[in-house]
Design an enzyme around this catalytic site. Structure first.
Site, short mmCIF file in Angstrom:
data_model
loop_
_atom_site.label_atom_id
_atom_site.label_comp_id
_atom_site.label_asym_id
_atom_site.label_seq_id
_atom_site.Cartn_x
_atom_site.Cartn_y
_atom_site.Cartn_z
N GLU A 1 1.74 9.72 -50.83
CA GLU A 1 0.85 9.26 -49.77
C GLU A 1 -0.60 9.44 -50.21
O GLU A 1 -0.94 10.39 -50.90
CB GLU A 1 1.14 10.06 -48.50
CG GLU A 1 2.60 9.94 -48.10
CD GLU A 1 2.96 10.68 -46.84
OE1 GLU A 1 2.06 11.25 -46.20
OE2 GLU A 1 4.16 10.68 -46.50
N CYS B 1 -8.29 10.09 -50.62
CA CYS B 1 -7.58 11.35 -50.85
C CYS B 1 -6.31 11.02 -51.62
O CYS B 1 -5.48 10.24 -51.15
CB CYS B 1 -7.26 11.98 -49.49
SG CYS B 1 -6.29 13.48 -49.59
N CYS C 1 5.28 19.68 -53.15
CA CYS C 1 4.46 20.78 -53.68
C CYS C 1 5.30 22.05 -53.62
O CYS C 1 6.05 22.25 -52.67
CB CYS C 1 3.19 20.95 -52.84
SG CYS C 1 2.10 22.25 -53.45
N CYS D 1 2.58 26.72 -48.86
CA CYS D 1 1.64 27.21 -47.84
C CYS D 1 2.28 27.01 -46.46
O CYS D 1 2.82 25.95 -46.16
CB CYS D 1 0.30 26.50 -47.94
SG CYS D 1 -0.48 26.72 -49.56
N CYS E 1 1.55 23.95 -44.03
CA CYS E 1 1.43 22.65 -44.68
C CYS E 1 2.77 21.90 -44.67
O CYS E 1 3.79 22.44 -45.11
CB CYS E 1 0.96 22.86 -46.12
SG CYS E 1 0.95 21.34 -47.07
N CYS F 1 -5.43 17.09 -43.13
CA CYS F 1 -5.20 18.14 -44.11
C CYS F 1 -3.89 18.88 -43.85
O CYS F 1 -3.64 19.32 -42.74
CB CYS F 1 -6.36 19.12 -44.04
SG CYS F 1 -6.22 20.49 -45.16
#
Ligand code: SF4
Length: 341
Positions: A91, A104, A111, A115, A118, A333
């Site tokens: 994305e 972005c 990932c 975190c 996230c 974010c």
């Protein structure tokens, strides 16, 4: 030749190796691909006397087998989804602001940093992106979606410094003045604190490249929970790496702090952050947590955000409160990789 993975200099070396040709033809081909969005150089005046070479180059050229498979526009940002050759998806988000457009980009599929706030982190790492898949996102924004792009932030899916070599080469390609021509000073690499990646990036000395560092907590016990990478690279090691990082004159680190209600958002947390950042040239971006459709934490209310920011300012820090955009398309974010609400 995977053209989207090459600088013009790399391309010249390939043309020399494959066809005994040099910079003259490389520059023409590079311009046609990266400035004009062509997939062949047959129309270039530089190749008018060399149709055979033009045909050979057209056969040599490889573009990544990527296609935009979905777009979601909420009126403030445009998120586009790219399906890669192996069926994985990434994305990217276009963010227009005051006459400029920031893209972005993702650096990995998923990932592994985990975190806690996230959505991408909940996916785990599926694989690293290759150079051409990173560059494709800018190429697609310009030549498929026909959007101008003035800035790049590596804040999409993935920890860029966990895939540092392809990210460094992608920066070089995107900065090449003979092609995409985005100055390093308009690119920001973001990290959750990958110290070995920081050292590698520092050694590369990409001039004026901007660095954003996600801190989110200024004590190891809390940061170990929120950003598990902290167990490997605790705050003290991260600070040492930042102190050694070759910033340009008057350069600063952009410190990202996602504010989670009741977790890391008290005035005491702000004071601890200020103490941690002492001695580093920084700008602090405070980002109230974006709930989106996945409510992992609670969004702090406005008064709490103001109180936190005021406490940082009182410690002498330059602070910007970021307004989350793109909630409706899961493009804010820490939301990429999530299900569209
Ligand atoms: S915040 Fe960044 S580093 Fe952390 S899990 Fe999400 S994508 Fe990875």
């Amino acid at each position: 030749m995977n053209i989207l993975s090459l600088t013009c200099k790399d391309l010249a070396a390939e043309l020399d190796r494959l066809h005994g040709k040099g910079h003259y033809h490389a520059r023409a081909l590079y311009r046609d691909v990266f400035k004009l969005g062509r997939r062949t150089c047959a129309e270039s005046p530089e190749f008018a006397d060399a149709p055979t070479l033009a045909a050979q180059l057209a056969a040599d050229l490889r573009f990544p087998d990527c296609r935009i498979s979905a777009q979601h526009d909420d009126g403030s940002v445009l998120k586009f989804i790219t399906t890669l050759a192996d069926g994985e998806t990434i994305e990217s988000v276009l963010i227009p602001d005051k006459g400029r457009t920031t893209l972005c980009v993702s650096s990995q599929v998923g990932c592994r940093m985990g975190c806690k706030f996230c959505v991408t982190g909940q996916m785990g790492l599926r694989r690293h992106l290759q150079v051409e898949e990173i560059v494709w996102q800018l190429y697609a924004a310009r030549f498929v979606l026909k959007r101008p792009v003035n800035n790049i932030v590596f804040m999409g899916m993935g920890e860029p410094l966990d895939n540092v070599e392809p990210v460094i080469q992608a920066v070089r390609v995107m900065a090449d003045q003979r092609g995409l021509n985005l100055a390093c000073s308009h690119m920001t690499v973001s990290t959750a604190g990958h110290v070995d990646g920081l050292r590698r990036l520092a050694a590369e000395r990409l001039p004026n490249l901007r660095l954003a560092v996600s801190i989110h907590a200024a004590n190891d016990a809390l940061r170990n929970q929120l950003v598990p990478l902290n167990v490997r690279y605790p705050l003290a090691r991260l600070k040492d790496a930042l102190l050694a990082f070759p910033l340009p004159r008057r350069g600063v680190f952009f410190i990202e702090y996602v504010q989670l209600a009741g977790v890391n958002d008290s005035p005491e947390h702000a004071e601890a952050l200020a103490r941690y950042l002492a001695g580093l040239p920084v700008r602090v971006n405070v980002i109230p947590y974006n709930g989106g459709s996945s409510r992992l934490f609670v969004t702090p209310d406005r008064a709490r955000v103001d109180q936190f920011c005021d406490a940082l300012v009182a410690q002498g820090l330059f602070v910007r409160r970021r307004h989350p955009r793109g909630r409706n398309v899961m493009a804010a974010c820490g939301q990429l990789g999530g299900v569209i609400a």
